[in-house]
Scaffold this motif. Structure first.
Motif, short mmCIF file in Angstrom:
data_model
loop_
_atom_site.label_atom_id
_atom_site.label_comp_id
_atom_site.label_asym_id
_atom_site.label_seq_id
_atom_site.Cartn_x
_atom_site.Cartn_y
_atom_site.Cartn_z
N LEU A 13 0.82 -1.21 0.00
CA LEU A 13 0.00 0.00 0.00
C LEU A 13 0.86 1.27 0.00
N GLU A 14 1.92 1.25 0.78
CA GLU A 14 2.74 2.45 0.93
C GLU A 14 3.77 2.61 -0.18
N GLY A 15 4.11 1.50 -0.85
CA GLY A 15 5.12 1.58 -1.89
C GLY A 15 6.52 1.41 -1.33
N ASP A 16 7.50 1.26 -2.22
CA ASP A 16 8.87 1.01 -1.82
C ASP A 16 9.71 2.29 -1.89
N PRO A 17 10.71 2.43 -1.02
CA PRO A 17 11.50 3.66 -0.97
C PRO A 17 12.17 4.05 -2.29
N ALA A 18 12.58 3.05 -3.07
CA ALA A 18 13.30 3.34 -4.31
C ALA A 18 12.37 3.48 -5.51
N GLN A 19 11.08 3.41 -5.29
CA GLN A 19 10.12 3.48 -6.38
C GLN A 19 9.21 4.69 -6.21
N PRO A 20 8.56 5.13 -7.29
CA PRO A 20 7.60 6.23 -7.15
C PRO A 20 6.49 5.84 -6.18
N PRO A 21 5.98 6.80 -5.39
CA PRO A 21 4.90 6.47 -4.45
C PRO A 21 3.64 6.05 -5.19
N PRO A 22 2.91 5.05 -4.66
CA PRO A 22 1.66 4.62 -5.31
C PRO A 22 0.61 5.73 -5.24
N PRO A 23 -0.40 5.68 -6.09
CA PRO A 23 -1.48 6.67 -6.04
C PRO A 23 -2.19 6.65 -4.69
N ALA A 24 -2.64 7.81 -4.27
CA ALA A 24 -3.30 7.93 -2.96
C ALA A 24 -4.57 7.11 -2.88
N GLU A 25 -5.22 6.85 -4.03
CA GLU A 25 -6.48 6.09 -4.03
C GLU A 25 -6.32 4.70 -3.43
N ARG A 26 -5.10 4.17 -3.45
CA ARG A 26 -4.89 2.81 -2.95
C ARG A 26 -5.16 2.70 -1.45
N ASN A 27 -4.97 3.80 -0.73
CA ASN A 27 -5.16 3.76 0.72
C ASN A 27 -6.61 3.51 1.12
N GLY A 28 -7.54 3.77 0.22
CA GLY A 28 -8.94 3.46 0.50
C GLY A 28 -9.47 2.36 -0.38
#
Length: 901
Positions: free
Chosen positions: A395-410
């Motif tokens: 859900l939060e994504g990996d430090p070395a990658q672009p952050p996932p879209p905020a929609e994933r948190n819901g």
């Protein structure tokens, strides 16, 4: 003789005692890692489109790997699998192709032919067959033709393209044999079934799962050449893989033409037009072999992915053999003559596999039935998979990658942040369902109990661990929606595993069953608190695994409505009954469990009365007029309305039956006293359940949800060949609805239920499986168990017409035998030499290179027995092995004759 009296059994004991690592390596590589939820980092949750098949060649996976006939260690640090090229395909064949859910006219669909021929529980011996066409693989034709077909059309399969005509394909057989726990022999045999010589490139590949690219652990393993004089002179073909935790492994490659090296990293320039930090990519072997790009591989002979390349021409009707050996390197010591004992070890492991299954599979079964059972067991063992999914990281994504879209948190699975999986788990199907499903897993464990009871028990306990089970007590369903509700079958599976192990090995593992019981207390409480909205012991579980069996999606009711589910409530009654049964089992060692047994026994009675009240039928889910159980729509404005669908939902009520000798409760005086008080003082509740206090013909007592008259009525429907009783088992929906579809109008919206004996005609609940008419093995298995329990109570004097209208009267034991005969007939050759599972395909039925390769489909056509849905659902369809074993133990003979429809 027990399985533990065999050489394979000795290995299983060592695994159980943690004295050896025979289970460190196995077939734990998925057959599809693309298009999964874990690899989906999109905002919209469209997993199929976010990571399609076209990306799999170029893009490093985040969570796990895939391959053909793949193996790896238990943590999937290091993987080995087969790649092939016939000189014509547009791609190097490194993984199995299939249609995505949106591409298939009946949902996702693998378009390859591969078969699990053999496997032992420790994976000391494994055998796999892949059929590789010699012509260019028709990727576009398969997509386009299926796109043009609708729900009313059959799927367009690979065999329909004519690509296997005249035998123009290779049979590629892969055998694995362990000389020692970390010393694996690999034999690849390529047979040309066609009329002409044909070229083939065989590319056995060794690689590390990419764990360094995500910013959480940048340590990088490596694969290189053995660093000694002989290797430098070109006389050796030895790859050496180094990993800081796994250690060093050598892959000895007999007679390889060349060794190739690259990195298991994403080709960002190819996919995204962005330069990559790595000069060599995951798709290098494709670029080198297929495209002729000589600069694609690393000339320095190092990387995280390597392969041995064999270029061969196979004459018509001829075979070639390639041998490799993957072995750990301890203290720098390599095998001096790695292929000297190759044939003897391979032969020994084959012999030991035969010895093992000679104990498991009854000798009295026909050779054909034995073969079906053995391939069923092989399938459930090949379907083990390393499954990795840390929901918080995802859900939060990996430090070395672009952050996932905020929609994933819901979005999907956001309520399961505690879930942390990194285990080898039994999968439903490693291509179509390469993720665990908790109720599927319960049935897998029933089969596994015959061949590896320790692993079966571990699997059940795994689902109950705190990093799987939700803190509120819910068991995760499956990765597309962990919050989905599956039937609560794990306690039933645990009890069944306990009894199989006790009966076949003499081991009664009370510690295991007590651990299960303690965790199931939490799960039972979750059901009571979350799925009984009105507090009246009528449950609303939603789809409950039977995806589209209802008139509408049972998880998406209009506002203001509840669904009192005959199956959900029946499952809960069975759950309560099973908990009471386990509590009494534990009371043999600890009398305090008698108190808990009383609690669950009374809870069972309350649930039974809520759905089957004898004094107040208006509150019952039993329809007196039709003599069947139905779901009821419930709203505040209207009285409960029965949904008169004749479906498998109505039979779940018999699943919870159990029979015990009448004097059983004498051993539990506290429980017996409370039980007797309840029977005497609450007769209005007890009478709803049936003859639970009166011994039957065999001086047994039965705890069953249905009364005698109800059972007769239900069996009249079940055994009617114009309703549920197919020549191949009990249908999931009555054939009555073929001419009498159920149409329901609710709040201005019309919903419809038809009899659909094959693939689904609707997209309801995904559209990739169908509970509207086909035969499903798990529920037929549960019906068989129930019939046998009722027969133990009623005895031979209780008889019903079977089939309905035939004039033939049979006891329930004989009815069970008849059902067993029909179910096994799906797989066995009939008098014409055909197997109904193959449908009308002449090649599968008649060709000697195909006719004994058994697919274990997800479900089966309700009228013809043809296999439908996923083709390797060996977990629960593999229960056919258990049915065959039971038939022999009861003295039943397998009748292979065709039954007239």
């Amino acid at each position: 003789m027990s399985i533990y009296d065999t050489a394979e059994g000795v290995r299983l004991r060592l695994i159980e005692q943690k004295k050896d690592h025979w289970n460190r390596w196995g077939p734990f590589v998925a057959e599809r890692a693309w298009g999964t939820v874990r690899e989906d980092y999109s905002a919209d949750g469209e997993a199929w489109s976010y990571f399609p098949h076209e990306h799999a060649r170029f893009r490093a996976y985040r969570w796990n790997e895939d391959g053909i006939a793949g193996i790896c260690d238990r943590h999937q640090f290091l993987c080995f699998a087969l790649a092939l090229w016939n000189g014509r395909d547009p791609y190097l064949k490194e993984r199995l192709f299939g249609l995505t859910g949106p591409e298939g006219n009946h949902g996702e669909d693998v378009k390859e032919y591969y078969f699990y021929l053999d496997n032992t529980p420790s994976h000391s011996y494994m055998k796999y067959l892949y059929k590789y066409p010699q012509a260019e693989y028709p990727y576009d034709q398969l997509r386009e033709e299926n796109r043009l077909r609708g729900k009313g059309d059959e799927e367009f399969e690979l065999v329909d393209t004519g690509i296997f005509d005249e035998g123009r394909y290779f049979d590629v057989t892969v055998e694995y044999a362990k000389a020692e726990p970390e010393d694996l022999l690999v034999r690849i045999v390529v047979a040309n079934r066609g009329p002409d010589a044909a070229p083939i490139h065989v590319v056995p590949t060794l690689w590390f799962r990419n764990s360094w690219q995500w910013g959480r652990d940048d340590r990088r393993p490596s694969i290189g050449l053995r660093n000694d004089v002989q290797q430098k002179r070109g006389k050796g073909n030895i790859l050496v893989a180094h990993h800081w935790q796994l250690g060093d492994y050598a892959l000895y490659c007999s007679g390889a033409d060349e060794l190739l090296f690259t990195e298991n990293e994403t080709n960002t320039s190819r996919l995204y037009g962005v330069p990559s930090q790595a000069p060599y990519y995951k798709d290098a072997f494709h670029a080198y072999i297929v495209d002729g790009n000589l600069g694609a591989v690393n000339p320095d002979s190092t990387g995280t992915k390597a392969a041995a390349h064999y270029t061969r021409t196979v004459d018509a009707g001829d075979t070639i053999t390639i041998d490799l050996r993957l072995a750990s390197v301890l203290d720098g010591h390599f095998l001096k003559v790695p292929f000297a004992d190759f044939d003897s070890v391979l032969t020994q492991r084959r012999t030991e596999a035969d010895e093992f299954y000679d104990v498991v599979i009854p000798a009295k079964l026909s050779a054909d039935a034995k073969m079906v059972a053995r391939q069923a067991f092989a399938g459930v063992l090949w379907s083990k998979q390393f499954y990795h999914y840390v929901v918080t990281d995802w859900l939060e994504g990996d430090p070395a990658q672009p952050p996932p879209p905020a929609e994933r948190n819901g979005g999907r699975n956001n309520e399961w942040r505690h879930l942390f999986t990194r285990d080898v788990i039994s999968m439903p199907d490693k291509w179509e369902f390469p993720w665990f499903a908790s109720w599927d897993l319960g049935f897998h464990c029933v089969n596994l109990a015959y061949i590896d009871p320790h692993f079966a028990k571990e699997q059940i306990l795994l689902m109950l661990r705190e990093w799987y089970m939700h803190p509120n007590g819910q068991i995760p369903a499956y990765e597309w929606d962990f919050s989905g509700v599956n039937p609560p079958v794990l306690s039933l599976a645990a009890r069944y595993v306990f009894e199989i192990e006790r009966q076949h090995t003499g081991v009664a593992d009370y510690a295991f069953i007590e651990r299960v019981f303690q965790k199931m207390l939490l799960n039972f409480t979750w059901w009571v608190n979350r799925k009984d909205a009105l507090g009246k012991n009528v449950f609303q579980g939603g789809f409950l695994g039977m995806d589209n069996i209802g008139v509408f999606d049972r998880d998406k009711l209009p506002p203001g409505y509840l669904l009192g589910q005959a199956d959900g409530t029946s499952w809960m009654a069975a759950f309560a009954k099973n908990m009471y049964s386990i509590a009494l089992l534990l009371a043999e060692k600890n009398p305090t469990y008698e108190d808990v047994a009383s609690k669950f026994w009374e809870h069972y009675i309350f649930i039974a009365n809520s759905m089957n009240s004898k004094r107040d039928p208006s509150k019952s889910l039993w329809d007196e007029e039709d003599g069947f159980f139905y779901d009821h729509l419930i709203s505040r404005e209207h009285k409960p309305m029965p949904i008169r669908a004749r479906t498998m939902v109505g039979f779940v009520s018999i699943f919870g039956a159990s029979t015990v000798p009448a004097d059983t409760f004498d051993r539990y005086p506290d429980f017996q006293r409370r039980r007797q008080w309840f029977i005497e003082h609450r007769p209005n509740l007890v009478e709803s359940v049936g003859a639970m206090s009166d011994p039957g013909a065999n001086h047994n007592l039965i705890l069953g949800l249905v009364r005698t008259d109800q059972l007769r009525s239900m069996l009249k429907y079940m055994l009617d060949e114009n309703e549920f009783f197919s020549p191949y088992g009990v249908r999931s929906v009555s054939r009555y609805h073929k001419d009498n579809p159920l149409v329901l109008k609710l709040d201005g919206q019309e919903s419809r239920l038809d009899y659909e004996p094959g693939e689904s005609m609707t997209d309801l609940f995904g559209g990739n499986s169908n509970w509207r008419g086909p035969i499903w093995m798990p529920v037929n298995f549960l019906i068989l168990l129930a019939l046998k329990q009722y027969h133990l109570y009623y005895g031979d004097a209780f008889q019903v017409e079977c089939p309905t209208g035939s004039g033939q009267m049979k006891s329930l034991g004989q009815v069970a035998e008849e059902l067993e005969q029909r179910v096994v007939r799906i797989f066995l050759r009939d008098t014409e030499g055909n197997r109904p599972v193959f449908g009308s395909c002449a090649m599968f039925n008649k060709d000697p290179h195909w006719c004994d390769l058994i697919p274990f489909h997800e479900y089966f056509h309700g009228d013809t027995g043809r296999g439908c849905g996923a083709s390797h659902q060996t977990g629960w369809t593999g229960l056919i092995a258990q049915v065959l074993i039971d038939m022999d133990e009861q003295g039943g003979q397998v009748d292979r004759h065709r039954v007239d429809d």
